[in-house]
Design a protein around this motif. Sequence first.
Motif, PDB file in Angstrom:
ATOM      1  N   HIS A 107      52.052  72.932   1.398  1.00 25.03           N
ATOM      2  CA  HIS A 107      52.214  74.382   1.372  1.00 25.03           C
ATOM      3  C   HIS A 107      52.874  74.805   0.059  1.00 25.03           C
ATOM      4  O   HIS A 107      53.839  74.192  -0.393  1.00 25.03           O
ATOM      5  CB  HIS A 107      53.070  74.838   2.557  1.00 25.03           C
ATOM      6  N   VAL A 108      52.364  75.863  -0.539  1.00 23.17           N
ATOM      7  CA  VAL A 108      52.827  76.291  -1.855  1.00 23.17           C
ATOM      8  C   VAL A 108      54.307  76.667  -1.850  1.00 23.17           C
ATOM      9  O   VAL A 108      55.016  76.458  -2.856  1.00 23.17           O
ATOM     10  CB  VAL A 108      51.950  77.438  -2.384  1.00 23.17           C
ATOM     11  N   THR A 151      60.445  61.250 -11.780  1.00 25.08           N
ATOM     12  CA  THR A 151      59.031  61.541 -11.570  1.00 25.08           C
ATOM     13  C   THR A 151      58.754  61.368 -10.086  1.00 25.08           C
ATOM     14  O   THR A 151      58.985  60.288  -9.528  1.00 25.08           O
ATOM     15  CB  THR A 151      58.132  60.602 -12.386  1.00 25.08           C
ATOM     16  N   LEU A 152      58.268  62.433  -9.431  1.00 25.08           N
ATOM     17  CA  LEU A 152      58.189  62.459  -7.970  1.00 25.08           C
ATOM     18  C   LEU A 152      56.855  63.001  -7.474  1.00 25.08           C
ATOM     19  O   LEU A 152      56.327  63.975  -8.028  1.00 25.08           O
ATOM     20  CB  LEU A 152      59.307  63.343  -7.407  1.00 25.08           C
ATOM     21  N   ASN A 153      56.344  62.404  -6.415  1.00 27.25           N
ATOM     22  CA  ASN A 153      55.196  62.962  -5.712  1.00 27.25           C
ATOM     23  C   ASN A 153      55.604  64.194  -4.908  1.00 27.25           C
ATOM     24  O   ASN A 153      56.699  64.239  -4.341  1.00 27.25           O
ATOM     25  CB  ASN A 153      54.612  61.940  -4.727  1.00 27.25           C
ATOM     26  N   CYS A 154      54.690  65.160  -4.825  1.00 22.05           N
ATOM     27  CA  CYS A 154      54.882  66.329  -3.968  1.00 22.05           C
ATOM     28  C   CYS A 154      53.748  66.385  -2.955  1.00 22.05           C
ATOM     29  O   CYS A 154      52.633  66.821  -3.271  1.00 22.05           O
ATOM     30  CB  CYS A 154      54.903  67.611  -4.797  1.00 22.05           C
ATOM     31  N   GLY A 155      54.022  65.914  -1.768  1.00 16.74           N
ATOM     32  CA  GLY A 155      53.053  65.923  -0.682  1.00 16.74           C
ATOM     33  C   GLY A 155      53.785  65.627   0.608  1.00 16.74           C
ATOM     34  O   GLY A 155      55.013  65.465   0.621  1.00 16.74           O
ATOM     35  N   TYR A 156      53.030  65.555   1.697  1.00 13.96           N
ATOM     36  CA  TYR A 156      53.637  65.329   3.007  1.00 13.96           C
ATOM     37  C   TYR A 156      53.464  63.901   3.503  1.00 13.96           C
ATOM     38  O   TYR A 156      54.056  63.516   4.499  1.00 13.96           O
ATOM     39  CB  TYR A 156      53.031  66.279   4.035  1.00 13.96           C
ATOM     40  N   GLU A 206      54.686  72.356   7.201  1.00 17.27           N
ATOM     41  CA  GLU A 206      53.743  71.239   7.185  1.00 17.27           C
ATOM     42  C   GLU A 206      52.527  71.421   8.082  1.00 17.27           C
ATOM     43  O   GLU A 206      51.561  70.678   7.967  1.00 17.27           O
ATOM     44  CB  GLU A 206      54.460  69.950   7.603  1.00 17.27           C
ATOM     45  N   ASP A 207      52.561  72.376   8.976  1.00 23.37           N
ATOM     46  CA  ASP A 207      51.469  72.539   9.941  1.00 23.37           C
ATOM     47  C   ASP A 207      50.217  73.088   9.261  1.00 23.37           C
ATOM     48  O   ASP A 207      50.265  74.158   8.637  1.00 23.37           O
ATOM     49  CB  ASP A 207      51.913  73.480  11.067  1.00 23.37           C
ATOM     50  N   LEU A 208      49.096  72.373   9.375  1.00 26.03           N
ATOM     51  CA  LEU A 208      47.876  72.782   8.687  1.00 26.03           C
ATOM     52  C   LEU A 208      47.364  74.127   9.192  1.00 26.03           C
ATOM     53  O   LEU A 208      46.861  74.944   8.410  1.00 26.03           O
ATOM     54  CB  LEU A 208      46.792  71.708   8.830  1.00 26.03           C
ATOM     55  N   GLU A 209      47.503  74.387  10.476  1.00 25.83           N
ATOM     56  CA  GLU A 209      47.061  75.681  10.994  1.00 25.83           C
ATOM     57  C   GLU A 209      47.882  76.818  10.404  1.00 25.83           C
ATOM     58  O   GLU A 209      47.340  77.898  10.111  1.00 25.83           O
ATOM     59  CB  GLU A 209      47.111  75.695  12.524  1.00 25.83           C
ATOM     60  N   GLU A 210      49.182  76.611  10.227  1.00 22.10           N
ATOM     61  CA  GLU A 210      50.009  77.638   9.584  1.00 22.10           C
ATOM     62  C   GLU A 210      49.553  77.870   8.146  1.00 22.10           C
ATOM     63  O   GLU A 210      49.438  79.016   7.686  1.00 22.10           O
ATOM     64  CB  GLU A 210      51.481  77.223   9.592  1.00 22.10           C
ATOM     65  N   ILE A 211      49.306  76.780   7.424  1.00 24.41           N
ATOM     66  CA  ILE A 211      48.837  76.892   6.044  1.00 24.41           C
ATOM     67  C   ILE A 211      47.560  77.719   5.981  1.00 24.41           C
ATOM     68  O   ILE A 211      47.422  78.637   5.162  1.00 24.41           O
ATOM     69  CB  ILE A 211      48.615  75.488   5.443  1.00 24.41           C
ATOM     70  N   VAL A 212      46.616  77.405   6.855  1.00 24.98           N
ATOM     71  CA  VAL A 212      45.332  78.112   6.873  1.00 24.98           C
ATOM     72  C   VAL A 212      45.524  79.571   7.274  1.00 24.98           C
ATOM     73  O   VAL A 212      44.935  80.483   6.672  1.00 24.98           O
ATOM     74  CB  VAL A 212      44.338  77.408   7.821  1.00 24.98           C
ATOM     75  N   ARG A 213      46.338  79.818   8.268  1.00 25.61           N
ATOM     76  CA  ARG A 213      46.550  81.189   8.746  1.00 25.61           C
ATOM     77  C   ARG A 213      47.118  82.073   7.636  1.00 25.61           C
ATOM     78  O   ARG A 213      46.664  83.215   7.427  1.00 25.61           O
ATOM     79  CB  ARG A 213      47.487  81.161   9.955  1.00 25.61           C
ATOM     80  N   GLN A 214      48.097  81.569   6.899  1.00 26.40           N
ATOM     81  CA  GLN A 214      48.689  82.355   5.821  1.00 26.40           C
ATOM     82  C   GLN A 214      47.730  82.521   4.651  1.00 26.40           C
ATOM     83  O   GLN A 214      47.699  83.573   3.999  1.00 26.40           O
ATOM     84  CB  GLN A 214      50.005  81.721   5.386  1.00 26.40           C
TER      85      GLN A 214
END
Length: 329
Positions: A225-226, A248-253, A307-315
Amino acid sequence: MTVLVSGGAGYIGSHMVLELLDRGESVVVLDNLSTGFWWAVPKEVPLIQGDVADQDLVARIIAEHGITEIAHFAAKIVVPESVADPLGYYLNNTVKTRALLESAVRGGVRRVIFSSTAAVYGEPPVSPVPEEIELNPINPYGRSKLMSEWMLADAAKAHGLGYVVLRYFNVAGADPRGRSGQSSPNATHLIKVAGQAALGQRDGLEVFGTDYPTPDGTCVRDYIHVTDLARAHLAALDHLRGGGASLTLNCGYGRGYSVKQVVEVVKKVSGVDFPVKFSGRRAGDPAALVAKADRIRNELGWKPEHEDLEEIVRQALAWEDSLKTRNAV
């Protein structure tokens, strides 16, 4: 202390500006508006239209606004476009970053947060992907960013800069308060394009590649999520301000979804069964990119909240719908 946000009128940069403002930071935006939007920058934030490689301009900004830190987002980011126009990508992402770093050193800037990408890993032999794995980008976009990482590390060693490199995986979603989102009508982000199809702004969605070595044959990606990503930048800034070492760091879940899975979630959330066309692979697309994300949590104390994919999509859908009025401005 004032933070210069390059590319602050764009998708991720505008969210960084919002997060900085929300906690009372002083911010200046530098953006050439080639892909960004003036209205994405809050009115109280100075927006200077120009190029990060214009060293006279950057020197004036640093001096006049008392810039102590730079968050560098300005870049070209489309993998297939980088394959077709590699020299354009090396100019925009590498040569211009070098110019900005030189301006930062000359102006006495002490800290830099750099927007990098999981594309530096290429087609990694393990998943999730740790930061210490051998880097082997397979497209000019990834190579242009890796060269910039090297330049930053070398400049830091020579000139005493503190830095954090953040390697993004797939960024998605929109500000939960509806203040910003992915606004470019021709963006190639999957959730953006699928959302446009769901809202009737496209005839349908084209999926590239169904024969990858993944569970359902389509590419697998780690969608972050942005807003969580912007807050990772804040955590990186706090780390450096507190005297922390460069990182140096990864940004993901640390969790991936296939293209088909994402499409099904967009259909579920939108309630629209839009057409999907399956085509051959695109040049430069690895089969799977999922972050090993332990280090960013441990080093920065970063705790994602969306982190919820449905929340990401909804927004993302809500933002896409709001653009019908915003783009009329």
